[in-house]
Design a protein around this motif. Structure first.
Motif, PDB file in Angstrom:
ATOM      1  N   ALA A  98       0.834  -1.213   0.000  1.00 24.77           N
ATOM      2  CA  ALA A  98       0.000   0.000   0.000  1.00 24.77           C
ATOM      3  C   ALA A  98       0.863   1.255   0.000  1.00 24.77           C
ATOM      4  CB  ALA A  98      -0.931  -0.018   1.207  1.00 24.77           C
ATOM      5  N   ASN A 144      -6.568  12.160  -1.403  1.00 21.53           N
ATOM      6  CA  ASN A 144      -5.993  10.834  -1.186  1.00 21.53           C
ATOM      7  C   ASN A 144      -6.128  10.384   0.282  1.00 21.53           C
ATOM      8  OD1 ASN A 144      -3.701  12.170  -3.334  1.00 21.53           O
ATOM      9  ND2 ASN A 144      -4.833  10.335  -3.916  1.00 21.53           N
ATOM     10  N   GLU A 147      -6.893   6.641   0.973  1.00 20.88           N
ATOM     11  CA  GLU A 147      -5.754   5.748   0.873  1.00 20.88           C
ATOM     12  C   GLU A 147      -4.849   5.865   2.092  1.00 20.88           C
ATOM     13  OE1 GLU A 147      -6.870   7.704  -1.434  1.00 20.88           O
ATOM     14  OE2 GLU A 147      -7.022   6.632  -3.358  1.00 20.88           O
TER      15      GLU A 147
END
Length: 360
Positions: A98, A144, A147
């Motif tokens: 990730a 983002n 995420e």
């Protein structure tokens, strides 16, 4: 005129010296005999040796059950630690994937001149700074942020697993220490028993080793006499057993099949057993899982009184519940007595009664 010179003394000859030394030693021995200061401790009789050896075997068996319990806990802790480490490795790999993805996105944004704060955070080397700033970025509504939040959760998960693994490792080391201590105790007791037995003649040792080591021998006088004479004793013939269930009957049949196999402390079969290892294996053959130790097996299923005994029941002995056998009816059981002996039939009257349990 009388001479004033001392009479000439003749030197002691070798024989005279030896005689004088013998008389001196005899006198010293007589003196110490009367004051009792150096009397040697009289040797133990065979009966006294047997009593001491039986006691040592009983203590060794109690330590063996503690060892069995510690080994079981050690195994569980090791398996738990292995599982935690595997899970932590998987989650760490996922976390790295990730973060690498965020890093790739950050590189793309940097080249285009649009590196946002979330991407700057993704490239941070310090995890503490990463976690502290992540919440600010999520609240700021960075595009983002989702995420970043996912990576943040993964960081927490990995850390939690690492903490749990560390605690499990500490527990494992504690159990390993206990395991080593119980093992040393067992081996020390058995070594002392062996030292005492070595003081006896071969015939005396054979007589003691032919017995159970629990203050009694085989319940069958003929079998006991045969063992004392060094003859092989065949196991009792298989016969129909009035057991309360087919599983109990199977456990009894298994125990009959184990007769003659040696006792080895800590063993669970198939070639050797200790007392709780035998009962566990017997019931396992019937599809029933028993715990490993005597003091946990007694709480299996239902407790029953001595008058309710039926074939397949577990019978326990001594105040510390340190010995177990499998009841086969007629006041007899099959059990693995102690080191140096073999699985055999014995009377349940040979040892101090502690209780009984019926697994199913």
């Amino acid at each position: 005129m009388a001479s004033h010179r001392k009479p000439r003394q003749r030197p002691l000859t070798g024989g005279t010296v030896r005689t004088a030394a013998t008389l001196a030693l005899a006198g010293a021995a007589t003196a110490t005999l009367f004051d009792g200061s150096s009397q040697a401790e009289p040797g133990l009789t065979p009966a006294q040796v047997k009593a001491k050896v039986d006691r040592l075997y009983e203590e060794a068996e109690a330590a063996t059950e503690q060892y069995n319990g510690a080994r079981e806990k050690t195994g569980r802790a090791q398996r738990s630690l292995d599982a935690l480490r595997d899970e932590a490795a998987r989650k760490t790999a996922k976390l790295n994937t990730a973060r690498n993805a965020l890093g790739s996105l950050a590189a793309s944004q940097y080249r285009s001149g649009s590196l946002g704060p979330a991407m700057q955070l993704a490239l941070a080397d310090d995890p503490e700074e990463y976690l502290a700033r992540a919440a600010l970025i999520e609240r700021a509504g960075d595009r983002n942020a989702a995420e970043i939040a996912a990576v943040r959760r993964q960081v927490h998960e990995v850390r939690a697993l690492q903490d749990k693994a560390a605690a499990t490792l500490a527990d494992l080391r504690t159990q390993q220490t206990r395991l080593a201590r119980h093992k040393a105790t067992v081996e020390g007791k058995l070594a002392e028993a062996k030292r005492l037995l070595n003081r006896l003649t071969a015939e005396q040792r054979a007589r003691i080793e032919a017995e159970d080591g629990h203050g009694g021998g085989s319940a069958d006088p003929a079998a006991r006499a045969a063992r004392s004479a060094g003859r092989t004793v065949a196991p009792p013939p298989a016969k129909a057993v009035a057991a309360p269930s087919s599983r109990a009957a199977q456990a009894v049949a298994f125990a009959y099949g184990a007769i003659g196999k040696p006792y080895v402390w800590g063993a669970t079969g198939p070639n050797a057993y200790d007392c709780s290892g035998l009962t566990q294996a017997a019931w396992r053959s019937a599809g029933v899982t028993l715990p490993r130790t005597t003091y946990t097996q007694i709480n299996t299923g239902s407790r029953i009184s001595r008058s309710q005994l039926a074939p397949g029941d577990l019978v326990f002995f001594y105040s510390g519940v340190s010995h177990v056998g499998l009841y086969i009816g007629g006041g007899k059981m099959i059990h693995a007595p102690r080191p140096g002996s073999t699985v055999r039939v014995a009377s349940i009257d040979d040892m101090p009664w502690a209780g009984a349990a019926r697994p199913v």
